[in-house]
Design a protein around this motif. Structure first.
Motif, PDB file in Angstrom:
ATOM      1  N   ASP A  39       0.858  -1.193   0.000  1.00  0.00           N
ATOM      2  CA  ASP A  39       0.000   0.000   0.000  1.00  0.00           C
ATOM      3  C   ASP A  39       0.886   1.232   0.000  1.00  0.00           C
ATOM      4  O   ASP A  39       1.910   1.260   0.695  1.00  0.00           O
ATOM      5  CB  ASP A  39      -0.889  -0.034   1.269  1.00  0.00           C
ATOM      6  CG  ASP A  39      -2.140   0.814   1.106  1.00  0.00           C
ATOM      7  OD1 ASP A  39      -1.991   2.033   0.887  1.00  0.00           O
ATOM      8  OD2 ASP A  39      -3.255   0.262   1.214  1.00  0.00           O
ATOM      9  N   THR A  43      -4.697   6.820   0.424  1.00  0.00           N
ATOM     10  CA  THR A  43      -5.996   6.987   1.105  1.00  0.00           C
ATOM     11  C   THR A  43      -6.116   6.012   2.273  1.00  0.00           C
ATOM     12  O   THR A  43      -6.957   6.190   3.144  1.00  0.00           O
ATOM     13  CB  THR A  43      -7.180   6.742   0.136  1.00  0.00           C
ATOM     14  OG1 THR A  43      -7.036   5.454  -0.459  1.00  0.00           O
ATOM     15  CG2 THR A  43      -7.241   7.804  -0.936  1.00  0.00           C
ATOM     16  N   ASP A  63       4.257   1.420  -4.400  1.00  0.00           N
ATOM     17  CA  ASP A  63       3.223   1.873  -5.323  1.00  0.00           C
ATOM     18  C   ASP A  63       3.020   0.817  -6.415  1.00  0.00           C
ATOM     19  O   ASP A  63       4.002   0.377  -7.022  1.00  0.00           O
ATOM     20  CB  ASP A  63       3.671   3.212  -5.938  1.00  0.00           C
ATOM     21  CG  ASP A  63       2.505   3.961  -6.535  1.00  0.00           C
ATOM     22  OD1 ASP A  63       1.805   3.388  -7.401  1.00  0.00           O
ATOM     23  OD2 ASP A  63       2.281   5.109  -6.132  1.00  0.00           O
ATOM     24  N   TYR A 154     -13.682   6.326 -13.603  1.00  0.00           N
ATOM     25  CA  TYR A 154     -13.423   5.284 -12.596  1.00  0.00           C
ATOM     26  C   TYR A 154     -14.048   3.945 -13.004  1.00  0.00           C
ATOM     27  O   TYR A 154     -13.384   2.899 -12.973  1.00  0.00           O
ATOM     28  CB  TYR A 154     -13.961   5.751 -11.227  1.00  0.00           C
ATOM     29  CG  TYR A 154     -14.026   4.656 -10.186  1.00  0.00           C
ATOM     30  CD1 TYR A 154     -12.877   4.164  -9.582  1.00  0.00           C
ATOM     31  CD2 TYR A 154     -15.257   4.108  -9.807  1.00  0.00           C
ATOM     32  CE1 TYR A 154     -12.946   3.150  -8.633  1.00  0.00           C
ATOM     33  CE2 TYR A 154     -15.337   3.106  -8.852  1.00  0.00           C
ATOM     34  CZ  TYR A 154     -14.176   2.621  -8.273  1.00  0.00           C
ATOM     35  OH  TYR A 154     -14.252   1.623  -7.339  1.00  0.00           O
ATOM     36  N   LYS A 158     -11.972   0.494 -14.052  1.00  0.00           N
ATOM     37  CA  LYS A 158     -12.168  -0.773 -13.340  1.00  0.00           C
ATOM     38  C   LYS A 158     -12.610  -1.863 -14.323  1.00  0.00           C
ATOM     39  O   LYS A 158     -12.222  -3.026 -14.195  1.00  0.00           O
ATOM     40  CB  LYS A 158     -13.206  -0.613 -12.220  1.00  0.00           C
ATOM     41  CG  LYS A 158     -12.831   0.346 -11.121  1.00  0.00           C
ATOM     42  CD  LYS A 158     -11.606  -0.058 -10.323  1.00  0.00           C
ATOM     43  CE  LYS A 158     -11.865  -1.194  -9.364  1.00  0.00           C
ATOM     44  NZ  LYS A 158     -10.671  -1.431  -8.503  1.00  0.00           N
TER      45      LYS A 158
END
Ligand SMILES: NC(=O)c1ccc[n+]([C@@H]2O[C@H](COP(=O)([O-])OP(=O)(O)OC[C@H]3O[C@@H](n4cnc5c(N)ncnc54)[C@H](O)[C@@H]3O)[C@@H](O)[C@H]2O)c1
Length: 318
Positions: A39, A43, A63, A154, A158
């Motif tokens: 991670d 966020t 990353d 978004y 995905k």
């Protein structure tokens, strides 16, 4: 005679410091896995995994856009399963900067798939979205073959990532599956996510404020409690099915119903303030999870009122 011990499973969870990922990490530790969390803590939060890190989990701050680092990490950890949850999840940011969204959600997923392939990982479980891929629900609840018409970059990124999961399966024989979640809510949720409204409303309820409802509040979503998302991931990891699976309750809940259910949990008044409708928002969506029920033996166990109660309770000061 020495009793042989079962070898521990090794799992790698990208986005494991985030809302859903950290709940999944806890469940993996509970079943005895060794867990590596990848991670970049953009966020996500370290405190989400502080308990996990005192157990059999490690956090690698890296990353997923760094392809080389991901290949090296997977080669070193040698996980049996990768749970891929790291993503750019802010729908507004995706519209403001679609290329950044794609770099994280598409290229980042490709990097993880490539690392999985080179590291001979046995199973790759991808986190996708049903709430943002189908657009406006034409058939409700929407089955997996509902037309794909995202309303924001978004949803498109995905969906593209799902396509790469399928491609790596066909091209390289990598065992992949994508789970299309409804609007997930529960402890550790960030207000930015797809079901952020639950986190925002719980915050208002705690600080004695009023919830803001955009438009008439009759827009509907398929809200799924986070523990049910975790159990879908475990079921998908333990199976060999491929393709995309809706993970939802099939039930449409309005924003006003959320307000009413939360309001009933305290004595204080919880009257909504109405604000103008936000453009570009889907009006109605819910997911048909019959395929997950038939092929994964999965179904949601907690309904929305039960999940809201648990979420609100988790936020109360100890
Ligand atoms: N929350 C929902 O309602 C919902 C609905 C459908 C699908 N999903 C999917 O579930 C997954 C988890 O979402 P969440 O709600 O827990 O969000 P989250 O923001 O809490 O978790 C995402 C995690 O990914 C990490 N991350 C972001 N970019 C990264 C990068 N470039 N490299 C490494 N780590 C990075 C963040 O720090 C964070 O910890 C995502 O793939 C999301 O698209 C969520």
């Amino acid at each position: 005679m020495a009793i042989p011990t079962m070898p521990r499973m090794r799992s790698l969870v990208t986005g494991g410091a985030g809302f859903i990922g950290s709940n999944l990490v806890d469940a993996l530790l509970d079943r005895g896995d060794e867990v590596t969390i990848v991670d970049n803590v953009s966020t996500g939060r370290r405190e989400n995994v502080s308990n996990a890190l005192s157990g059999a989990a490690e956090l690698v701050e890296a990353d997923i856009r760094d392809a080389e680092a991901m290949v090296e990490l997977v080669a070193e950890v040698r996980p049996q399963t990768i749970f891929h949850l790291a993503a750019q999840i802010d729908v507004r940011r995706s519209t403001a900067d679609p290329a950044f969204d794609a770099r994280v959600n598409v290229e980042g997923t490709i990097n993880m798939l490539e690392a999985a392939r080179r590291g001979a990982v046995a199973r790759f479980v991808n986190s996708s979205t049903g709430g943002a891929i189908y657009g406006e629900g034409r058939t409700l609840p929407a089955p997996e073959d509902h037309p794909v018409a995202p309303e924001a970059p978004y949803g498109q990124s995905k969906f593209a990532a799902e396509g790469y999961c399928e491609l790596f399966r066909r091209l390289h024989g990598l065992s992949t599956v994508s789970l299309r979640y409804g609007n997930v809510f529960g402890p550790r949720q960030d207000p930015l996510g797809e079901a952020g409204v639950v986190a925002i409303f719980c915050g208002r309820l705690l600080d004695g404020g009023r919830p803001t409802v955009f438009g008439d509040g009759l827009q509907t979503r398929d809200y799924v409690y986070v523990d049910d998302i975790v159990s879908a991931n475990l079921a998908a990891a333990g199976s060999t099915v491929s393709g995309s699976f809706n993970v939802g309750t099939g039930v449409q809940t309005t924003v006003l119903e959320l307000v009413d259910t939360l309001g009933a949990m305290t004595e204080a008044s919880f009257e909504p303030e109405h604000a103008p409708e936000r453009p570009g928002e889907v009006r109605h969506i819910a997911l048909d999870a019959s395929k997950a029920r038939a092929e994964l033996g999965w179904e949601a166990r907690l309904d929305v009122p039960g999940g809201l109660e648990r979420t609100f309770t988790s936020l109360q000061p100890a």
